[in-house]
Design an enzyme around this catalytic site. Structure first.
Site, PDB file in Angstrom:
ATOM      1  N   ASP A 219       0.668   4.139   1.314  1.00 12.42           N
ATOM      2  CA  ASP A 219       0.974   4.842   2.561  1.00 12.42           C
ATOM      3  C   ASP A 219       2.088   4.138   3.340  1.00 12.42           C
ATOM      4  OD1 ASP A 219      -0.957   2.796   3.055  1.00 12.42           O
ATOM      5  OD2 ASP A 219      -1.397   3.663   5.022  1.00 12.42           O
TER       6      ASP A 219
ATOM      7  N   GLU B 110       0.239  -1.110  14.686  1.00 11.22           N
ATOM      8  CA  GLU B 110      -0.726  -0.153  14.118  1.00 11.22           C
ATOM      9  C   GLU B 110      -1.959  -0.108  15.019  1.00 11.22           C
ATOM     10  OE1 GLU B 110      -3.878  -0.749  12.010  1.00 11.22           O
ATOM     11  OE2 GLU B 110      -3.511  -2.671  11.055  1.00 11.22           O
TER      12      GLU B 110
ATOM     13  N   HIS C 289       0.844  -1.201   0.000  1.00 11.05           N
ATOM     14  CA  HIS C 289       0.000   0.000   0.000  1.00 11.05           C
ATOM     15  C   HIS C 289       0.879   1.251   0.000  1.00 11.05           C
ATOM     16  CE1 HIS C 289      -3.946  -2.005   1.537  1.00 11.05           C
ATOM     17  NE2 HIS C 289      -3.884  -1.957   0.225  1.00 11.05           N
TER      18      HIS C 289
ATOM     19  N   ASP D   5       0.581  -3.086   8.777  1.00 17.62           N
ATOM     20  CA  ASP D   5      -0.878  -3.272   8.886  1.00 17.62           C
ATOM     21  C   ASP D   5      -1.159  -4.765   8.936  1.00 17.62           C
ATOM     22  OD1 ASP D   5      -1.011  -0.568   8.652  1.00 17.62           O
ATOM     23  OD2 ASP D   5      -1.803  -0.538   6.615  1.00 17.62           O
TER      24      ASP D   5
ATOM     25  N   HIS E  17       0.323   4.668  13.760  1.00 21.87           N
ATOM     26  CA  HIS E  17      -0.643   4.491  12.661  1.00 21.87           C
ATOM     27  C   HIS E  17      -2.084   4.548  13.190  1.00 21.87           C
ATOM     28  CE1 HIS E  17      -2.560   2.659   9.105  1.00 21.87           C
ATOM     29  NE2 HIS E  17      -1.426   2.791   8.462  1.00 21.87           N
TER      30      HIS E  17
END
Length: 583
Positions: free
Chosen positions: A72, A203, A70, A178, A414
């Site tokens: 981000d 996260e 991803h 994540d 996060h």
């Protein structure tokens, strides 16, 4: 806890621009290198000047680890390696290595080719960056160098996502990236062994959420889509190209088959075919059901879902469109949203978290008028629904991971500050003995240092200065005229016109003892010698005991011979103080 230093350059108390620096056992590791969806200026990428002020990135960092594809978490990678300058190893799993350059090129095209931005990484830079990648296998221990080793664990979330354990000697850190603790239609649940790290960096996107039944959510989603299509409306589902997109495509494909529905379903961008290819290639990263049925039927070959052409957006009648990107901040999904926003029959379903500043975040907060580029105003009349199909762990999942890994300390990143605070309290209640903090920052403050002080410190010997192993320097900090200077105490006294003072501190303790003063002092000396083994302790003939700089004397009370008075005294030089603050 060992001396582990954590500095978030992004995603400390925010979602987006994940970039966490960890210093452990003299090693510096960068965990993820992402971009922020909510910004289009310099704030889009992490501030690498925090590192480069002490030299090049290559000299400071021992390695970079990317948790998943991803943007981000990897969107700033070519900028960091090719434009700022980093030549060291970049670790990621095989699926991440395969998919990452495709998403980076997609991001580059939108930013440069469509928006016309300059000073951005090129296609060649993406290729050069990926040449530095070292692929990771799950549960494989990789020796980065003689002291530093890393190991990847399955994180769920998206294809190829990994949690990473970092070890230097007996010290260890686990970084989750994540992760998702709940298996879904195409991926398994995250898993880690009972590794008991000194620090778990987790996260916390959904720190305050405990999700309802997945079946209920799926039923609600299908009902909303079906109702909108039945009344002739169009449904826009903004998604990231890989991950939730495949999950929801499998769900709709099965429903369309069962209900024999005819309304077209489209998937924007050419990534559908590529995604299908990668899911076939990395089938071992999917869940058990897909692996078992793969030979008979590939779940990612859809009959009812076709590739989208931008001209289809103007077609009359109902349709469902999966469009990228997932937060309506740019690209095809935003273009379709602009066309459909004015019709109340239509619907947009946001299936995951939206970063602050994105169009997705604004409409979820009820904004009905949006200011678009060129100061044009867009009226939002279509229905807006939020249905969390996010592949992040919820509060229950985060607690589950803590029970699995049994860390000594926790660091939440996060996520949003208030939500982190709530989860921090919950963790400390449930896991007594686990220290939790929301994030750590170590701001850089420039200070001018006197050349004489530097020469004196060098003359004291010891190891030469090393960017990875900072040395403590003693001096006097002068704050004057909005500037900071570190000088020797003698120079500070001279500059400020201060004279040297000596402060003397005393403390009296009384005890009853029939022995002579010298015997009492001798017994105190023997006791201190046995207890304070690391201290310098002397018994001086003049009737005193000296512990470091504290002088101990024993005298008998004039009124009562058996009452001994123990006098402790020590001096403190004012010119040795660490700070003089002048207004």
């Amino acid at each position: 806890m060992p001396d582990i230093k954590v500095t978030p350059l992004g995603a400390g108390q925010d979602v987006g621009r994940s970039c966490i620096l960890v210093s452990i056992g003299g090693k510096n590791i960068m965990l993820d290198c992402g971009m922020h969806m909510g910004y289009n200026d310099d704030r889009r990428f992490p501030d690498f000047s925090y590192i480069t002020q002490n030299g090049r990135l290559t000299e400071f960092l021992d390695c970079v680890i990317i948790s998943h594809f991803h943007l981000d978490h990897c969107g700033a990678l070519p900028y960091m390696s090719e434009m700022v300058g980093y030549d060291g190893p970049i670790y990621m799993t095989h699926p991440t290595k395969a998919i990452c350059p495709i998403l980076l090129e997609d991001f580059r095209k939108i930013t440069v080719d469509k928006k016309g931005e300059t000073n951005f990484f090129t296609s060649q830079m993406i290729k050069d960056c990926m040449k530095k990648v070292v692929p990771l296998n799950l549960h494989q221990t990789v020796q980065v160098d003689e002291e530093l080793e890393i190991k990847a664990y399955y994180a769920g979330h998206v294809l190829g996502a990994a949690m990473v354990q970092i070890k230097v000697g007996s010290e260890s850190v686990v970084y989750t990236g994540d992760y998702n603790m709940t298996p879904d239609r195409h991926l398994g649940a995250a898993w880690i062994d009972k590794c008991r790290p000194d620090l778990l960096i987790s996260e916390s996107t959904y720190a305050t959420t405990i999700r309802d039944s997945k079946r209920c959510r799926e039923r609600d989603f299908l009902k909303k889509v079906h109702e909108t299509v039945e009344r002739g409306g169009k449904v826009l589902i903004p998604v990231f190209a890989l991950g939730r997109a495949q999950e929801l495509c499998i769900l709709l494909e099965t429903f369309w088959e069962r209900m024999n529905l005819k309304a077209p379903i489209y998937f924007s961008t050419g990534l559908t075919e590529k995604a299908n290819h990668y899911y076939k290639l990395f089938i071992t990263w999917t869940n058990q059901k897909i692996r078992k049925t793969f030979v008979q039927r590939n779940m990612f070959e859809f009959k009812h879902i076709k590739a989208f052409d931008r001209s289809y957006a103007d077609n009359p009648g109902p349709m469902v469109v999966f469009a990228t990107p997932g937060m309506l901040h740019a690209g095809q999904s935003l273009l379709i949203f602009k066309k459909w926003a004015g019709n109340e029959k239509n619907m947009v379903i946001m299936p995951g978290y939206c970063v602050q500043g994105t169009v997705g975040h604004k409409i979820l907060n009820g904004q009905k008028k949006l200011e678009m580029e060129g100061r044009a105003t867009l009226d939002v009349k279509l229905q807006v629904e939020y249905m969390s199909f996010s592949a992040h762990a919820d509060a229950k999942g985060i607690m589950q991971l803590i029970r699995m890994a049994e860390p000594r300390n926790m660091l939440l990143v996060h996520g949003e500050a208030k939500k982190m605070e709530f989860l921090k309290d919950k963790i400390e209640q449930e896991f007594r003995g686990t220290n939790t903090t929301q994030n750590l920052t170590n701001p850089s403050v420039p200070v001018d240092i006197s050349l004489n002080l530097l020469k004196r410190e060098m003359a004291l010997g010891g190891p030469l200065p090393d960017a990875k192993r900072p040395r403590t320097m003693h001096g006097t900090l002068i704050m004057k005229d909005n500037s900071l200077r570190l000088v020797s105490p003698e120079q500070a006294l001279k500059e400020l016109g201060l004279s040297e003072h000596q402060l003397r501190f005393t403390c009296r303790v009384q005890l009853h003892d029939p022995h002579s003063d010298n015997d009492t002092l001798g017994r105190i000396y023997t006791h201190l010698k046995s207890v304070l083994k690391t201290y310098s302790i002397q018994h001086v003939p003049d009737g005193t005991v000296i512990v470091e700089s504290i002088v101990i004397k024993v005298t008998s009370s004039a009124e009562e011979p058996n009452l001994k008075v123990i006098l402790l005294s020590w001096s403190y030089q004012v010119n040795k103080c660490d700070e003089l603050n002048l207004n």
